[in-house]
Design a protein around this motif. Structure first.
Motif, PDB file in Angstrom:
ATOM      1  N   SER A 277      -4.866  -2.804   4.446  1.00 33.88           N
ATOM      2  CA  SER A 277      -4.210  -1.664   3.833  1.00 33.88           C
ATOM      3  C   SER A 277      -4.200  -0.470   4.785  1.00 33.88           C
ATOM      4  O   SER A 277      -3.684   0.567   4.454  1.00 33.88           O
ATOM      5  CB  SER A 277      -4.856  -1.308   2.511  1.00 33.88           C
ATOM      6  OG  SER A 277      -6.229  -1.212   2.670  1.00 33.88           O
TER       7      SER A 277
ATOM      8  N   ARG B 220      -5.694  10.935  -2.936  1.00 33.46           N
ATOM      9  CA  ARG B 220      -4.620  11.260  -3.858  1.00 33.46           C
ATOM     10  C   ARG B 220      -5.133  11.694  -5.222  1.00 33.46           C
ATOM     11  O   ARG B 220      -4.373  12.153  -6.051  1.00 33.46           O
ATOM     12  CB  ARG B 220      -3.730  10.040  -4.027  1.00 33.46           C
ATOM     13  CG  ARG B 220      -2.509  10.116  -3.175  1.00 33.46           C
ATOM     14  CD  ARG B 220      -1.768   8.833  -3.259  1.00 33.46           C
ATOM     15  NE  ARG B 220      -1.733   8.338  -4.613  1.00 33.46           N
ATOM     16  CZ  ARG B 220      -1.651   7.066  -4.941  1.00 33.46           C
ATOM     17  NH1 ARG B 220      -1.608   6.158  -4.016  1.00 33.46           N
ATOM     18  NH2 ARG B 220      -1.623   6.705  -6.191  1.00 33.46           N
TER      19      ARG B 220
ATOM     20  N   LEU C  77       3.977   1.473  -1.091  1.00 34.38           N
ATOM     21  CA  LEU C  77       4.671   1.573  -2.378  1.00 34.38           C
ATOM     22  C   LEU C  77       3.772   2.241  -3.405  1.00 34.38           C
ATOM     23  O   LEU C  77       4.188   3.141  -4.134  1.00 34.38           O
ATOM     24  CB  LEU C  77       5.066   0.187  -2.888  1.00 34.38           C
ATOM     25  CG  LEU C  77       6.195  -0.531  -2.167  1.00 34.38           C
ATOM     26  CD1 LEU C  77       6.476  -1.868  -2.824  1.00 34.38           C
ATOM     27  CD2 LEU C  77       7.446   0.317  -2.159  1.00 34.38           C
ATOM     28  N   VAL C  78       2.516   1.775  -3.444  1.00 34.75           N
ATOM     29  CA  VAL C  78       1.574   2.351  -4.405  1.00 34.75           C
ATOM     30  C   VAL C  78       1.309   3.814  -4.058  1.00 34.75           C
ATOM     31  O   VAL C  78       1.120   4.647  -4.927  1.00 34.75           O
ATOM     32  CB  VAL C  78       0.268   1.534  -4.423  1.00 34.75           C
ATOM     33  CG1 VAL C  78      -0.782   2.218  -5.274  1.00 34.75           C
ATOM     34  CG2 VAL C  78       0.538   0.135  -4.937  1.00 34.75           C
ATOM     35  N   ASP C  79       1.334   4.114  -2.757  1.00 34.95           N
ATOM     36  CA  ASP C  79       1.077   5.484  -2.322  1.00 34.95           C
ATOM     37  C   ASP C  79       2.209   6.437  -2.663  1.00 34.95           C
ATOM     38  O   ASP C  79       2.092   7.634  -2.434  1.00 34.95           O
ATOM     39  CB  ASP C  79       0.851   5.527  -0.806  1.00 34.95           C
ATOM     40  CG  ASP C  79      -0.547   5.092  -0.451  1.00 34.95           C
ATOM     41  OD1 ASP C  79      -1.404   5.112  -1.352  1.00 34.95           O
ATOM     42  OD2 ASP C  79      -0.781   4.743   0.705  1.00 34.95           O
TER      43      ASP C  79
ATOM     44  N   LEU D 106      -7.469  -2.785  -1.053  1.00 36.66           N
ATOM     45  CA  LEU D 106      -7.393  -4.227  -0.876  1.00 36.66           C
ATOM     46  C   LEU D 106      -8.533  -4.714  -0.001  1.00 36.66           C
ATOM     47  O   LEU D 106      -9.238  -3.941   0.629  1.00 36.66           O
ATOM     48  CB  LEU D 106      -6.065  -4.608  -0.223  1.00 36.66           C
ATOM     49  CG  LEU D 106      -4.821  -4.154  -0.971  1.00 36.66           C
ATOM     50  CD1 LEU D 106      -3.593  -4.417  -0.134  1.00 36.66           C
ATOM     51  CD2 LEU D 106      -4.720  -4.866  -2.300  1.00 36.66           C
TER      52      LEU D 106
ATOM     53  N   ALA E 164      -0.561  -2.150 -10.977  1.00 34.72           N
ATOM     54  CA  ALA E 164      -0.109  -1.278  -9.897  1.00 34.72           C
ATOM     55  C   ALA E 164       1.401  -1.118  -9.893  1.00 34.72           C
ATOM     56  O   ALA E 164       1.927  -0.179  -9.298  1.00 34.72           O
ATOM     57  CB  ALA E 164      -0.571  -1.838  -8.557  1.00 34.72           C
TER      58      ALA E 164
ATOM     59  N   VAL F  30      -1.471   5.197  -9.427  1.00 33.16           N
ATOM     60  CA  VAL F  30      -2.699   4.424  -9.285  1.00 33.16           C
ATOM     61  C   VAL F  30      -2.961   4.267  -7.795  1.00 33.16           C
ATOM     62  O   VAL F  30      -2.060   4.455  -6.983  1.00 33.16           O
ATOM     63  CB  VAL F  30      -2.568   3.033  -9.926  1.00 33.16           C
ATOM     64  CG1 VAL F  30      -2.300   3.146 -11.402  1.00 33.16           C
ATOM     65  CG2 VAL F  30      -1.479   2.216  -9.243  1.00 33.16           C
TER      66      VAL F  30
ATOM     67  N   ARG G   9      -1.952  -6.401  -9.602  1.00 28.13           N
ATOM     68  CA  ARG G   9      -0.599  -6.120  -9.111  1.00 28.13           C
ATOM     69  C   ARG G   9       0.327  -5.701 -10.240  1.00 28.13           C
ATOM     70  O   ARG G   9       1.226  -4.891 -10.045  1.00 28.13           O
ATOM     71  CB  ARG G   9      -0.043  -7.336  -8.369  1.00 28.13           C
ATOM     72  CG  ARG G   9      -0.823  -7.646  -7.097  1.00 28.13           C
ATOM     73  CD  ARG G   9      -0.370  -8.960  -6.500  1.00 28.13           C
ATOM     74  NE  ARG G   9       1.038  -8.921  -6.161  1.00 28.13           N
ATOM     75  CZ  ARG G   9       1.516  -8.479  -5.022  1.00 28.13           C
ATOM     76  NH1 ARG G   9       0.683  -8.041  -4.105  1.00 28.13           N
ATOM     77  NH2 ARG G   9       2.798  -8.471  -4.787  1.00 28.13           N
TER      78      ARG G   9
ATOM     79  N   ARG H 103      -8.391   6.393   1.652  1.00 30.09           N
ATOM     80  CA  ARG H 103      -6.947   6.425   1.426  1.00 30.09           C
ATOM     81  C   ARG H 103      -6.624   6.473  -0.050  1.00 30.09           C
ATOM     82  O   ARG H 103      -5.617   7.041  -0.460  1.00 30.09           O
ATOM     83  CB  ARG H 103      -6.339   5.144   1.997  1.00 30.09           C
ATOM     84  CG  ARG H 103      -5.507   5.343   3.197  1.00 30.09           C
ATOM     85  CD  ARG H 103      -4.824   4.048   3.502  1.00 30.09           C
ATOM     86  NE  ARG H 103      -3.748   3.851   2.565  1.00 30.09           N
ATOM     87  CZ  ARG H 103      -2.507   3.570   2.915  1.00 30.09           C
ATOM     88  NH1 ARG H 103      -2.228   3.417   4.167  1.00 30.09           N
ATOM     89  NH2 ARG H 103      -1.577   3.426   2.017  1.00 30.09           N
TER      90      ARG H 103
ATOM     91  N   LEU I 110       3.422  -3.527  -8.722  1.00 32.76           N
ATOM     92  CA  LEU I 110       3.999  -4.315  -7.628  1.00 32.76           C
ATOM     93  C   LEU I 110       4.701  -5.555  -8.164  1.00 32.76           C
ATOM     94  O   LEU I 110       5.497  -6.170  -7.486  1.00 32.76           O
ATOM     95  CB  LEU I 110       2.913  -4.717  -6.636  1.00 32.76           C
ATOM     96  CG  LEU I 110       2.310  -3.564  -5.850  1.00 32.76           C
ATOM     97  CD1 LEU I 110       1.106  -4.029  -5.045  1.00 32.76           C
ATOM     98  CD2 LEU I 110       3.348  -2.952  -4.931  1.00 32.76           C
TER      99      LEU I 110
ATOM    100  N   LEU J 251      -4.673   1.682  -4.807  1.00 28.37           N
ATOM    101  CA  LEU J 251      -5.021   0.284  -4.617  1.00 28.37           C
ATOM    102  C   LEU J 251      -5.881   0.165  -3.359  1.00 28.37           C
ATOM    103  O   LEU J 251      -5.520   0.664  -2.306  1.00 28.37           O
ATOM    104  CB  LEU J 251      -3.712  -0.490  -4.445  1.00 28.37           C
ATOM    105  CG  LEU J 251      -3.678  -1.996  -4.571  1.00 28.37           C
ATOM    106  CD1 LEU J 251      -4.276  -2.443  -5.881  1.00 28.37           C
ATOM    107  CD2 LEU J 251      -2.247  -2.480  -4.450  1.00 28.37           C
TER     108      LEU J 251
ATOM    109  N   PRO K 277      -0.774   8.671   2.363  1.00 29.58           N
ATOM    110  CA  PRO K 277      -0.410   8.714   0.938  1.00 29.58           C
ATOM    111  C   PRO K 277      -0.004  10.113   0.481  1.00 29.58           C
ATOM    112  O   PRO K 277       0.765  10.247  -0.466  1.00 29.58           O
ATOM    113  CB  PRO K 277      -1.680   8.281   0.213  1.00 29.58           C
ATOM    114  CG  PRO K 277      -2.582   7.744   1.232  1.00 29.58           C
ATOM    115  CD  PRO K 277      -2.160   8.273   2.557  1.00 29.58           C
TER     116      PRO K 277
ATOM    117  N   TYR L 175       5.743   5.764  -1.875  1.00 25.78           N
ATOM    118  CA  TYR L 175       6.929   5.657  -1.040  1.00 25.78           C
ATOM    119  C   TYR L 175       7.906   4.670  -1.670  1.00 25.78           C
ATOM    120  O   TYR L 175       7.500   3.758  -2.388  1.00 25.78           O
ATOM    121  CB  TYR L 175       6.561   5.185   0.362  1.00 25.78           C
ATOM    122  CG  TYR L 175       5.809   6.221   1.149  1.00 25.78           C
ATOM    123  CD1 TYR L 175       6.477   7.137   1.937  1.00 25.78           C
ATOM    124  CD2 TYR L 175       4.424   6.308   1.073  1.00 25.78           C
ATOM    125  CE1 TYR L 175       5.794   8.100   2.646  1.00 25.78           C
ATOM    126  CE2 TYR L 175       3.726   7.269   1.775  1.00 25.78           C
ATOM    127  CZ  TYR L 175       4.417   8.164   2.565  1.00 25.78           C
ATOM    128  OH  TYR L 175       3.749   9.116   3.265  1.00 25.78           O
TER     129      TYR L 175
ATOM    130  N   ALA M 108       5.839   1.577  -8.749  1.00 21.70           N
ATOM    131  CA  ALA M 108       4.461   1.727  -8.273  1.00 21.70           C
ATOM    132  C   ALA M 108       4.110   3.183  -7.982  1.00 21.70           C
ATOM    133  O   ALA M 108       3.007   3.634  -8.288  1.00 21.70           O
ATOM    134  CB  ALA M 108       4.266   0.875  -7.025  1.00 21.70           C
TER     135      ALA M 108
ATOM    136  N   ALA N 113       0.846  -1.193   0.000  1.00 20.44           N
ATOM    137  CA  ALA N 113       0.000   0.000   0.000  1.00 20.44           C
ATOM    138  C   ALA N 113       0.884   1.246   0.000  1.00 20.44           C
ATOM    139  O   ALA N 113       0.640   2.203  -0.736  1.00 20.44           O
ATOM    140  CB  ALA N 113      -0.918  -0.011   1.213  1.00 20.44           C
TER     141      ALA N 113
END
Lengths: 319, 355
Positions: free
Chosen positions: B85, B152, A217-219, B81, B50, B77, B47, B148, B52, B79, B99, A221, B72, A215
């Motif tokens: 999360s 963004r 990483l996607v955000d 879950l 995203a 994008v 994934r 969350r 990942l 995500l 975020p 960071y 990522a 989460a």
């Protein structure tokens, strides 16, 4: 617990409380013995049966920390009255404090040993836990060839009793000049603790859902930031537990410290018993040294108790 | 906002192939639902998009740009879950801010505040902002998770079964809210689920995945009424489509011992092994209808009754009006309109009704 208790339940409760009390007393008795001895006048230290009630005095701690020698002749009354209270305590015990030519008191060997112990144990704990955490994170999160073999290899370093390698280590250290140095012992203790630290931390990190980091990483960071901002705080409990174990191991280590160190980097464990043999053993001083030696572990454990309560369940953190 | 294109995506984990030659186009602003069973490759697809995971083969385009080398963070994008999360140490506000506090985004604290409040308002979680995450109910947690994602204002929302951990009532409520959110944000949504009801009710388009391959893409109506093969026919619709082995001979369709008339193009299929599909709602109980069956089970749903009928060894589902009077173990006759059937090739399972 239900509000209504039957008589038998109440009786059972009492039995339980009393048993716990008895067990606690049995466990605490040796500690009480050490602590009480460290406050006893010398002649009460070895009485049979042990003296339980006595007037506590501080003289063992004075004797522990300052250089002293046996009195050849009694001090003159002027000397006695001119001396500060703590010096009088030493006179009373038939000893005198060794002073330099300018009249300054000198520290005994104990304080520096104690500081050595602190430096070595704390540094090696920080190193072992930090490296262990990072290694464990790698093993936990990334696939690598031969992962299981590596983990087994790391564990296997603990299968050999460390003392077995003490002599070879001593010889190697002599060649590279690490004998009787802080760095030498720090390296040794870090190495002992590392395998343990990796395995323990891997258990804790495995329990942290990797979704947390993903989460992050996607955000936006980086992997590093995610590790420091997400994984580390979640692993705090595990880190605390691992640190306590590593600290206790390094703090209590005796055999290597005895072999590898003499003066400069000697730690407290080999020093305290060495005092038994100098002249007549003064058990009160040894007890005082032991008592002070107990304190750091007790304080450290107490400070981390909240983390430990959860951490001692070895990774069973709440999801 | 951005469309997503997958071109020839394959993904192999060790020896197992999670995705095989996947081509997928999701248009800008579309609510696209990927439907598939566990292990079909839905999550892998998410994934990959995203960032990942990296695809073994193939390219991913977001807004027309090949994002192969983007990590990522750069893909912009969001995500959502099924769980995990949210950070249990942080408050709801802390989680929503997280975020935005990333260095990549570089928002001022005023902007962060504004966005968090706006997201909280949209999702009606303003009251919860200072609460610890562990104190939230499942539905509230999922709202915060969505929050969350929306703070963004990302180009694409990826949602991995966000509702499946919730109970039925909440799931329905959040389904509606997600749809509404989609309309408001006008962003591209890729929603992954194994629940065909979710897929049907939410998707502008549905993509059905089976063992790493995309079987059919279409609007819910297309997928429902014209499934491209028996797999899709079974996957979509509840109760599932009735499928019978059949054979056409002389303008008659033989299903076991039962003969029913074939539809218009029936004669062309003479002698072929077929599978016939009939939706439960197209089955009608009628005295004198060609098939006799024993009523095996009755589920009364209020508006309709769902009957399970036993014909020989097979079970047949029928959705009938609630006022229909039937009893268990009663023998009934049923039939269907030939034009409402779907014909599949028995070997390949492909829909041949339209040929």
């Amino acid at each position: 617990m239900a509000a209504v208790q039957t008589t038998s339940e109440r009786a059972l409760n009492k039995v339980a409380i009393i048993s716990v009390l008895i067990v606690t007393i049995i466990f605490l008795a040796p500690i009480y013995w050490i602590v009480s001895t460290s406050f006893k006048p010398r002649h009460l230290a070895t009485t049979v049966p042990p003296t339980i009630v006595f007037e506590p005095e501080i003289s063992p701690f004075v004797k522990l920390t300052l250089r002293r020698s046996q009195l050849r002749e009694q001090p003159t009354p002027e000397e006695y009255t001119a001396a500060p209270w703590w010096e009088r305590l030493v006179f009373d015990g038939g000893e005198k404090i060794v002073r330099s030519g300018r009249g300054e008191v000198q520290l005994s060997g104990y304080p520096s040993r104690f500081v050595n112990s602190l430096i070595i144990a704390i540094t090696s704990t920080i190193l072992a836990v930090a490296m262990g955490t990072i290694t464990a994170y790698g093993f936990s999160r990334f696939k690598m060839p031969g992962e299981q073999d590596w983990l087994f290899f790391i564990l296997s370093t603990r299968m050999l009793p460390p003392v077995v390698v003490a002599i070879p280590m001593f010889l190697m250290y002599r060649v590279v000049g690490l004998n009787d140095t802080h760095v030498g012992l720090i390296i040794l203790y870090t190495a002992f603790n590392l395998s343990f630290s990796v395995w323990l931390m891997k258990g804790f990190i495995d329990e942290i859902p990797k979704e947390y980091e993903e989460a992050a990483l996607v955000d936006g960071y980086t992997r590093m930031e995610a590790f420091f901002k997400v994984v580390l705080p979640e692993a705090a409990t595990g880190i605390a537990a691992t640190a306590v174990f590593c600290f206790i191991t390094a703090w209590n280590e005796y055999a290597f410290a005895l072999i590898m160190t003499r003066r400069d980097a000697q730690t407290a464990p080999p020093f305290i018993p060495s005092q038994v043999g100098s002249g007549l053993p003064d058990w009160t001083v040894i007890a005082a040294g032991t008592f002070l030696f107990l304190l750091p572990v007790a304080i450290f454990t107490f400070l981390l108790r909240n983390h430990l309560l959860r951490g001692m369940s070895f990774g069973a953190i709440r999801k | 906002m951005a469309g997503i294109s997958l071109r020839g995506i394959s993904k192999t984990y060790g020896g197992t192939r999670a995705l095989r030659g996947l081509d997928l186009d999701i248009e800008d602003g579309e609510f696209f639902v990927l439907l598939g069973q566990t292990g079909a490759g839905k999550t892998t697809t998410l994934r990959l998009i995203a960032g990942l995971e990296k695809p073994t083969e193939g390219e991913i385009y977001i807004d027309g740009q090949n994002v192969a080398d983007w990590n990522a963070a750069e893909r912009d994008v969001a995500l959502v879950l099924q769980q995990y999360s949210l950070y249990p140490r942080l408050s709801v506000r802390g989680n929503l801010e997280f975020p935005l506090k990333s260095k990549v985004r570089n928002f001022s604290s005023d902007e962060i505040e504004r966005r968090v409040n706006k997201a909280a308002e949209t999702l009606q979680i303003t009251k919860l902002l200072d609460r610890k995450v562990e104190r939230l109910s499942g539905g509230e947690m999922q709202r915060v998770s969505i929050g969350r994602a929306i703070v963004r204002e990302p180009r694409v929302f990826l949602m991995d079964e966000p509702l499946s951990a919730l109970d039925a009532k909440l799931r329905e409520a959040l389904r509606v809210e997600l749809k509404k959110l989609h309309t408001e944000l006008k962003a591209t949504f890729l929603f992954v689920t194994h629940d065909q009801v979710e897929a049907m009710s939410m998707g502008d388009k549905i993509g059905v995945l089976n063992r790493g391959k995309l079987v059919q893409v279409g609007t819910p109506a297309e997928v429902y009424h014209n499934p491209c093969n028996t797999f899709v026919a079974r996957a979509v619709g509840s109760p599932p489509m009735n499928l019978f082995d059949a054979r056409v001979a002389g303008g008659q369709m033989e299903i076991g011992s039962v003969k029913v008339p074939v539809g218009a193009n029936g004669t062309a299929l003479d002698g072929r092994d077929l599978t016939v599909g009939v939706r439960p709602e197209n089955i009608r109980l009628e005295n004198g209808a060609p098939v006799s069956a024993r009523v095996f089970d009755i589920e009364d749903h209020g508006v309709v009754k769902i009957l399970t009928m036993q014909v020989g060894e097979d079970k047949v589902h029928a959705t009938v009006p609630a006022k229909t009077v039937v009893r268990l173990d009663e023998t009934v006759q049923f039939g269907w309109q030939p034009e409402k059937t779907l014909l599949f090739d028995r070997q390949s399972g492909t829909n041949i009704s339209t040929q």
